[in-house]
Design a protein around this motif. Structure first.
Motif, PDB file in Angstrom:
ATOM      1  N   GLU A 116      33.541  68.681-101.972  1.00  0.00           N
ATOM      2  CA  GLU A 116      33.343  69.993-102.592  1.00  0.00           C
ATOM      3  C   GLU A 116      31.891  70.203-102.992  1.00  0.00           C
ATOM      4  OE1 GLU A 116      36.478  71.659-105.185  1.00  0.00           O
ATOM      5  OE2 GLU A 116      37.371  69.657-105.096  1.00  0.00           O
ATOM      6  N   LEU A 117      31.260  69.158-103.515  1.00  0.00           N
ATOM      7  CA  LEU A 117      29.851  69.265-103.891  1.00  0.00           C
ATOM      8  C   LEU A 117      28.980  69.494-102.666  1.00  0.00           C
ATOM      9  CD1 LEU A 117      29.704  66.384-106.533  1.00  0.00           C
ATOM     10  CD2 LEU A 117      29.382  68.833-106.996  1.00  0.00           C
ATOM     11  N   ALA A 118      29.289  68.777-101.593  1.00  0.00           N
ATOM     12  CA  ALA A 118      28.525  68.941-100.351  1.00  0.00           C
ATOM     13  C   ALA A 118      28.707  70.342 -99.782  1.00  0.00           C
ATOM     14  CB  ALA A 118      28.950  67.891 -99.323  1.00  0.00           C
ATOM     15  N   GLY A 119      29.846  70.947-100.083  1.00  0.00           N
ATOM     16  CA  GLY A 119      30.127  72.298 -99.594  1.00  0.00           C
ATOM     17  C   GLY A 119      29.538  73.387-100.471  1.00  0.00           C
ATOM     18  N   GLY A 120      28.854  72.983-101.544  1.00  0.00           N
ATOM     19  CA  GLY A 120      28.177  73.962-102.383  1.00  0.00           C
ATOM     20  C   GLY A 120      28.826  74.244-103.721  1.00  0.00           C
ATOM     21  N   SER A 121      29.901  73.539-104.047  1.00  0.00           N
ATOM     22  CA  SER A 121      30.558  73.771-105.332  1.00  0.00           C
ATOM     23  C   SER A 121      29.655  73.326-106.477  1.00  0.00           C
ATOM     24  CB  SER A 121      31.885  73.010-105.397  1.00  0.00           C
ATOM     25  OG  SER A 121      32.810  73.528-104.471  1.00  0.00           O
ATOM     26  N   SER A 122      29.823  73.973-107.623  1.00  0.00           N
ATOM     27  CA  SER A 122      29.037  73.661-108.807  1.00  0.00           C
ATOM     28  C   SER A 122      29.553  72.394-109.479  1.00  0.00           C
ATOM     29  CB  SER A 122      29.104  74.834-109.793  1.00  0.00           C
ATOM     30  OG  SER A 122      28.742  74.431-111.095  1.00  0.00           O
ATOM     31  N   PHE A 123      28.640  71.467-109.764  1.00  0.00           N
ATOM     32  CA  PHE A 123      29.009  70.241-110.459  1.00  0.00           C
ATOM     33  C   PHE A 123      29.597  70.585-111.829  1.00  0.00           C
ATOM     34  CE2 PHE A 123      28.634  66.304-112.736  1.00  0.00           C
ATOM     35  CZ  PHE A 123      28.682  65.301-111.781  1.00  0.00           C
ATOM     36  N   GLU A 124      28.961  71.520-112.523  1.00  0.00           N
ATOM     37  CA  GLU A 124      29.409  71.906-113.855  1.00  0.00           C
ATOM     38  C   GLU A 124      30.822  72.492-113.817  1.00  0.00           C
ATOM     39  OE1 GLU A 124      27.967  74.829-117.534  1.00  0.00           O
ATOM     40  OE2 GLU A 124      26.719  74.570-115.742  1.00  0.00           O
ATOM     41  N   ALA A 125      31.075  73.354-112.835  1.00  0.00           N
ATOM     42  CA  ALA A 125      32.395  73.980-112.729  1.00  0.00           C
ATOM     43  C   ALA A 125      33.465  72.951-112.394  1.00  0.00           C
ATOM     44  CB  ALA A 125      32.365  75.079-111.673  1.00  0.00           C
ATOM     45  N   LEU A 126      33.136  72.011-111.523  1.00  0.00           N
ATOM     46  CA  LEU A 126      34.098  70.971-111.169  1.00  0.00           C
ATOM     47  C   LEU A 126      34.402  70.069-112.359  1.00  0.00           C
ATOM     48  CD1 LEU A 126      32.851  69.943-107.603  1.00  0.00           C
ATOM     49  CD2 LEU A 126      34.959  71.177-108.183  1.00  0.00           C
ATOM     50  N   SER A 130      37.451  67.091-114.706  1.00  0.00           N
ATOM     51  CA  SER A 130      37.095  65.827-115.348  1.00  0.00           C
ATOM     52  C   SER A 130      38.116  65.428-116.401  1.00  0.00           C
ATOM     53  CB  SER A 130      35.706  65.916-115.988  1.00  0.00           C
ATOM     54  OG  SER A 130      35.352  64.670-116.550  1.00  0.00           O
ATOM     55  N   LEU A 131      38.441  64.132-116.433  1.00  0.00           N
ATOM     56  CA  LEU A 131      39.367  63.592-117.412  1.00  0.00           C
ATOM     57  C   LEU A 131      38.695  63.318-118.752  1.00  0.00           C
ATOM     58  CD1 LEU A 131      41.239  60.961-115.173  1.00  0.00           C
ATOM     59  CD2 LEU A 131      41.978  63.284-115.746  1.00  0.00           C
ATOM     60  N   ASP A 132      37.364  63.334-118.777  1.00  0.00           N
ATOM     61  CA  ASP A 132      36.644  63.032-120.015  1.00  0.00           C
ATOM     62  C   ASP A 132      36.610  64.277-120.898  1.00  0.00           C
ATOM     63  OD1 ASP A 132      35.070  62.158-122.052  1.00  0.00           O
ATOM     64  OD2 ASP A 132      33.237  61.968-120.865  1.00  0.00           O
ATOM     65  N   GLU A 133      37.483  64.293-121.907  1.00  0.00           N
ATOM     66  CA  GLU A 133      37.607  65.490-122.741  1.00  0.00           C
ATOM     67  C   GLU A 133      36.364  65.759-123.583  1.00  0.00           C
ATOM     68  OE1 GLU A 133      39.915  63.323-126.480  1.00  0.00           O
ATOM     69  OE2 GLU A 133      41.049  64.519-125.043  1.00  0.00           O
ATOM     70  N   PHE A 134      35.545  64.730-123.818  1.00  0.00           N
ATOM     71  CA  PHE A 134      34.364  64.913-124.653  1.00  0.00           C
ATOM     72  C   PHE A 134      33.250  65.665-123.938  1.00  0.00           C
ATOM     73  CE2 PHE A 134      36.403  61.083-126.401  1.00  0.00           C
ATOM     74  CZ  PHE A 134      36.588  61.490-127.701  1.00  0.00           C
ATOM     75  N   THR A 135      33.225  65.577-122.604  1.00  0.00           N
ATOM     76  CA  THR A 135      32.138  66.220-121.868  1.00  0.00           C
ATOM     77  C   THR A 135      32.587  67.306-120.899  1.00  0.00           C
ATOM     78  OG1 THR A 135      32.224  64.541-120.098  1.00  0.00           O
ATOM     79  CG2 THR A 135      30.760  64.099-121.977  1.00  0.00           C
ATOM     80  N   ALA A 136      33.864  67.380-120.603  1.00  0.00           N
ATOM     81  CA  ALA A 136      34.338  68.356-119.610  1.00  0.00           C
ATOM     82  C   ALA A 136      33.952  69.774-119.994  1.00  0.00           C
ATOM     83  CB  ALA A 136      35.853  68.242-119.445  1.00  0.00           C
ATOM     84  N   GLN A 175      31.502  70.748-121.557  1.00  0.00           N
ATOM     85  CA  GLN A 175      30.049  70.930-121.453  1.00  0.00           C
ATOM     86  C   GLN A 175      29.583  70.771-120.006  1.00  0.00           C
ATOM     87  OE1 GLN A 175      27.897  68.773-124.722  1.00  0.00           O
ATOM     88  NE2 GLN A 175      29.946  68.050-125.231  1.00  0.00           N
ATOM     89  N   GLY A 176      30.510  70.937-119.086  1.00  0.00           N
ATOM     90  CA  GLY A 176      30.159  70.800-117.675  1.00  0.00           C
ATOM     91  C   GLY A 176      29.844  69.373-117.282  1.00  0.00           C
ATOM     92  N   GLY A 177      30.372  68.421-118.040  1.00  0.00           N
ATOM     93  CA  GLY A 177      30.146  67.013-117.733  1.00  0.00           C
ATOM     94  C   GLY A 177      28.880  66.432-118.321  1.00  0.00           C
ATOM     95  N   ASP A 178      28.142  67.239-119.082  1.00  0.00           N
ATOM     96  CA  ASP A 178      26.833  66.800-119.594  1.00  0.00           C
ATOM     97  C   ASP A 178      26.978  65.644-120.586  1.00  0.00           C
ATOM     98  OD1 ASP A 178      24.134  66.679-120.179  1.00  0.00           O
ATOM     99  OD2 ASP A 178      24.188  68.352-121.575  1.00  0.00           O
ATOM    100  N   ILE A 179      26.297  64.539-120.289  1.00  0.00           N
ATOM    101  CA  ILE A 179      26.294  63.364-121.166  1.00  0.00           C
ATOM    102  C   ILE A 179      25.076  63.382-122.077  1.00  0.00           C
ATOM    103  CG2 ILE A 179      26.161  60.840-121.238  1.00  0.00           C
ATOM    104  CD1 ILE A 179      27.527  60.785-118.514  1.00  0.00           C
ATOM    105  N   SER A 217      25.033  63.974-115.997  1.00  0.00           N
ATOM    106  CA  SER A 217      26.354  64.570-116.149  1.00  0.00           C
ATOM    107  C   SER A 217      27.322  63.740-115.321  1.00  0.00           C
ATOM    108  CB  SER A 217      26.370  66.019-115.656  1.00  0.00           C
ATOM    109  OG  SER A 217      25.665  66.865-116.532  1.00  0.00           O
ATOM    110  N   HIS A 218      28.594  63.807-115.668  1.00  0.00           N
ATOM    111  CA  HIS A 218      29.575  63.064-114.875  1.00  0.00           C
ATOM    112  C   HIS A 218      30.891  63.821-114.785  1.00  0.00           C
ATOM    113  CE1 HIS A 218      31.624  60.640-118.408  1.00  0.00           C
ATOM    114  NE2 HIS A 218      31.552  61.919-118.667  1.00  0.00           N
ATOM    115  N   ILE A 219      31.650  63.455-113.758  1.00  0.00           N
ATOM    116  CA  ILE A 219      33.024  63.918-113.575  1.00  0.00           C
ATOM    117  C   ILE A 219      33.876  62.676-113.394  1.00  0.00           C
ATOM    118  CG2 ILE A 219      34.597  65.352-112.227  1.00  0.00           C
ATOM    119  CD1 ILE A 219      32.144  66.828-111.114  1.00  0.00           C
ATOM    120  N   VAL A 220      34.916  62.555-114.203  1.00  0.00           N
ATOM    121  CA  VAL A 220      35.802  61.390-114.128  1.00  0.00           C
ATOM    122  C   VAL A 220      37.168  61.848-113.632  1.00  0.00           C
ATOM    123  CG1 VAL A 220      36.840  59.488-115.396  1.00  0.00           C
ATOM    124  CG2 VAL A 220      34.596  60.337-116.070  1.00  0.00           C
TER     125      VAL A 220
END
Length: 295
Positions: free
Chosen positions: A178-188, A193-199, A201-205, A162-165
């Motif tokens: 934020e990730l180190a503080g416990g935030s959800s990768f999917e929620a972030l 994320s600027l990638d409209e194709f995966t945002a 889907q929680g960034g899932d590639i 998964s990615h966040i751009v």
């Protein structure tokens, strides 16, 4: 047509039904709400839509096909039990691994989740076994097919990412905090994320391999340093900076003739049959009557 393309078509057709399967399985388990008299579920100005109207519309649009899918599932389950046909864990793992090695959400949208994939793959194998149980395929035919189509039975090393751009390196570093503080990768990913194709889907590639053309080469360099569940440092990409998360690594493997012999037998046998691969020819054997009359 290449072997790899053929696999893509086969699994594409299998996975098209996953949403429908998930729908009727959920309905069967009582997850969908039942009707109650006059309950309003939407209001548009002074006009209301009741649950009965909604359910009637769903039935008129999808009822017959959904019921047919559910009947087919039950027919296959009952006949598989009758003839003691089962699907081993090894077979399921192999079939699922082959699909995963092809799954890429940047390539094309593919519905469902891993549980639905497993259900549909199991159903498809059982159906094929039932339809071809009386078809004779020789050992020589199967061995020749394997030698001529080895690429069908080989998967490449792949990584589920998964990615966040984001636009700037500063924003990327803030994501790491934020990730180190416990935030959800999917929620972030969904939020930032600027990638409209995966945002959405929680960034899932999906799963990507070394020769994947849909992701930056820098992703595949960075992923080599990650363990499952780890995220990367900021990676510079054309759109700005990205953080990637490694969900799972899929080891490359080539399956032996012995491992895929059953699959080859089914495939050759199906090619000898006329008509589509469907459970409906099995209805008469088990005895099916349904709301819509004759099939």
């Amino acid at each position: 047509m290449s072997g790899r393309t053929l696999w893509s078509i086969i699994f594409g057709l299998i996975l098209i039904n996953c949403i429908t399967v998930g729908y009727f399985l959920s309905k069967e388990r009582g997850i969908l709400p039942v009707s109650s008299n006059g309950e309003t579920i939407a209001t548009i100005g002074e006009v209301t839509i009741t649950r009965e109207q909604w359910m009637a519309e769903l039935e008129s649009r999808y009822g017959k096909d959904t019921l047919k899918d559910l009947v087919n599932m039950k027919v296959v389950e009952e006949l598989a039990e009758k003839y003691a046909i089962t699907v081993s864990e090894d077979v399921m793992e192999r079939e699922l691994a082959v699909y995963k090695s092809m799954y890429n959400s940047l390539d094309e949208e593919q519905p469902g989740n891993e549980e639905n994939w497993e259900q549909q793959i199991r159903y498809s194998i059982l159906l094929e076994e039932l339809l071809t149980r009386d078809v004779l395929v020789t050992e020589k035919e199967m061995e020749t097919f394997y030698e001529n189509n080895k690429d069908l039975y080989s998967i490449k090393e792949a990584y589920h990412l998964s990615h966040i751009v984001v636009k700037t390196e500063k924003e990327a570093n803030m994501l790491l905090d934020e990730l180190a503080g416990g935030s959800s990768f999917e929620a972030l990913a969904l939020e930032k994320s600027l990638d409209e194709f995966t945002a959405n889907q929680g960034g899932d590639i999906g799963f990507v391999s070394k020769d994947n053309e849909y992701v930056p080469g820098a992703y595949l360099e960075a992923v080599l340093k990650l363990g499952e569940g780890d995220w990367s440092e900021p990676i510079q990409v054309d759109e700005g900076y990205a953080i990637i998360l490694l969900h799972k690594k899929l080891e490359g493997e080539t399956y032996s003739y012995k491992e895929v012999k059953g699959q080859i037998r089914r495939q050759i046998a199906l090619e000898q049959m006329e008509g589509p691969v469907s459970a409906e020819p099995l209805w008469d054997e088990i005895g099916v009557s349904w709301f819509y009359g004759k099939k």
